[in-house]
Design a protein around this motif. Structure first.
Motif, short mmCIF file in Angstrom:
data_model
loop_
_atom_site.label_atom_id
_atom_site.label_comp_id
_atom_site.label_asym_id
_atom_site.label_seq_id
_atom_site.Cartn_x
_atom_site.Cartn_y
_atom_site.Cartn_z
N PHE A 70 0.69 -1.22 0.08
CA PHE A 70 -0.13 0.13 -0.04
C PHE A 70 0.90 1.40 0.04
N LEU A 71 0.42 2.22 -0.42
CA LEU A 71 1.04 3.58 -0.39
C LEU A 71 0.76 4.10 0.97
N GLY A 72 1.90 4.57 1.31
CA GLY A 72 1.81 5.57 2.77
C GLY A 72 2.83 6.54 2.85
N ALA A 73 2.75 7.27 3.72
CA ALA A 73 3.87 8.47 3.92
C ALA A 73 5.07 7.55 4.28
N LYS A 74 6.36 8.37 4.05
CA LYS A 74 7.66 7.70 4.45
C LYS A 74 7.83 7.59 6.02
N SER A 75 7.29 8.57 6.80
CA SER A 75 7.29 8.62 8.03
C SER A 75 6.34 9.65 8.46
N LYS A 76 6.15 9.88 10.06
CA LYS A 76 5.47 10.74 10.74
C LYS A 76 5.75 12.35 10.05
N ARG A 77 7.03 12.43 9.89
CA ARG A 77 7.56 13.73 9.62
C ARG A 77 7.63 13.98 8.20
N SER A 78 7.53 13.17 7.19
CA SER A 78 7.45 13.39 5.74
C SER A 78 6.30 12.76 5.11
N LYS A 79 5.59 13.30 4.28
CA LYS A 79 4.49 12.90 3.86
C LYS A 79 4.66 12.19 2.29
N ARG A 80 5.92 12.28 1.93
CA ARG A 80 6.33 11.89 0.73
C ARG A 80 5.75 10.28 0.71
N LEU A 81 5.16 9.82 -0.55
CA LEU A 81 4.57 8.52 -0.72
C LEU A 81 5.75 7.56 -0.96
N VAL A 82 5.49 6.46 -0.07
CA VAL A 82 6.56 5.19 -0.31
C VAL A 82 5.59 4.03 -0.46
N LEU A 83 5.90 3.14 -1.04
CA LEU A 83 5.27 1.82 -1.44
C LEU A 83 5.61 1.09 -0.10
N HIS A 84 4.58 0.54 0.72
CA HIS A 84 4.92 -0.09 1.99
C HIS A 84 4.55 -1.63 1.62
N VAL A 85 5.69 -2.39 1.32
CA VAL A 85 5.66 -3.94 0.77
C VAL A 85 5.17 -4.91 1.90
N THR A 86 3.95 -5.39 1.44
CA THR A 86 3.65 -6.53 2.50
C THR A 86 3.76 -7.83 1.96
N ASN A 87 4.02 -8.04 0.60
CA ASN A 87 4.40 -9.29 0.14
C ASN A 87 5.30 -9.47 -1.22
N ILE A 88 6.39 -9.91 -1.15
CA ILE A 88 7.31 -10.01 -2.00
C ILE A 88 7.34 -11.33 -2.94
N GLU A 89 7.33 -11.39 -4.28
CA GLU A 89 7.69 -12.59 -5.09
C GLU A 89 8.85 -12.43 -5.90
N PHE A 90 9.74 -13.24 -5.94
CA PHE A 90 10.93 -13.23 -6.92
C PHE A 90 10.56 -13.78 -8.01
N ILE A 91 10.74 -13.29 -9.13
CA ILE A 91 10.48 -13.46 -10.57
C ILE A 91 11.70 -14.30 -11.08
N GLU A 92 11.44 -15.73 -11.54
CA GLU A 92 12.48 -16.34 -12.19
C GLU A 92 12.78 -15.84 -13.60
N GLY A 93 13.77 -15.87 -14.05
CA GLY A 93 14.06 -15.46 -15.53
C GLY A 93 15.61 -15.38 -15.98
N GLU A 94 15.81 -14.66 -17.11
CA GLU A 94 17.21 -14.52 -17.67
C GLU A 94 17.62 -13.43 -16.92
N ASN A 95 17.18 -12.44 -16.79
CA ASN A 95 17.76 -11.48 -15.92
C ASN A 95 18.16 -11.55 -14.41
N ASN A 96 17.25 -12.39 -13.74
CA ASN A 96 17.72 -12.82 -12.38
C ASN A 96 18.99 -13.84 -12.55
N ALA A 97 19.18 -14.76 -13.43
CA ALA A 97 20.46 -15.49 -13.73
C ALA A 97 21.67 -14.72 -13.82
N ALA A 98 21.44 -13.57 -14.60
CA ALA A 98 22.62 -12.92 -14.98
C ALA A 98 22.96 -12.24 -13.62
N ALA A 99 21.94 -11.55 -13.05
CA ALA A 99 22.23 -10.64 -11.44
C ALA A 99 22.80 -11.71 -10.65
#
Length: 102
Positions: A70-99
């Protein structure tokens, strides 16, 4: 949202002892808008806490991810929007093999 891991901060702990990691995700897609297709490119600042932070902390730059949250403020002092991640999925593929080889 899906994207490529562009920046990854160090795993840190909040004053309350909660694991946290800040990162930047590069997103590219094609979206429908006003009856046509639109190419979208954006960089999104994000933060993950606890299990998601620990999972992400050892990821390599360039890794493809799919995140939910969800989008939320970075902190109580900063109202800049930051994506607060609640779930992460790693995507398999060529880019990840190279990385992984870097």
């Amino acid at each position: 949202m899906s994207g490529r891991l562009l920046e990854l901060g160090a795993l840190r702990y909040t004053p309350a002892g909660v694991a946290a990691v800040e990162f930047r995700l590069g997103h590219e897609s094609e979206q429908d808008e006003a009856g046509g297709k639109r190419a979208v490119q954006a960089e999104v600042s994000a933060i993950a806490f606890e299990a998601q932070a620990r999972l992400l902390a050892n990821a390599k730059l360039g890794t493809d991810l799919k995140v939910q949250g969800f989008l939320g403020a970075k902190s109580k002092r900063s109202k800049r929007l930051v994506l607060h991640v609640t779930n992460i999925e790693f995507i398999e593929g060529e880019n990840n093999a190279a990385a992984a080889q870097r």
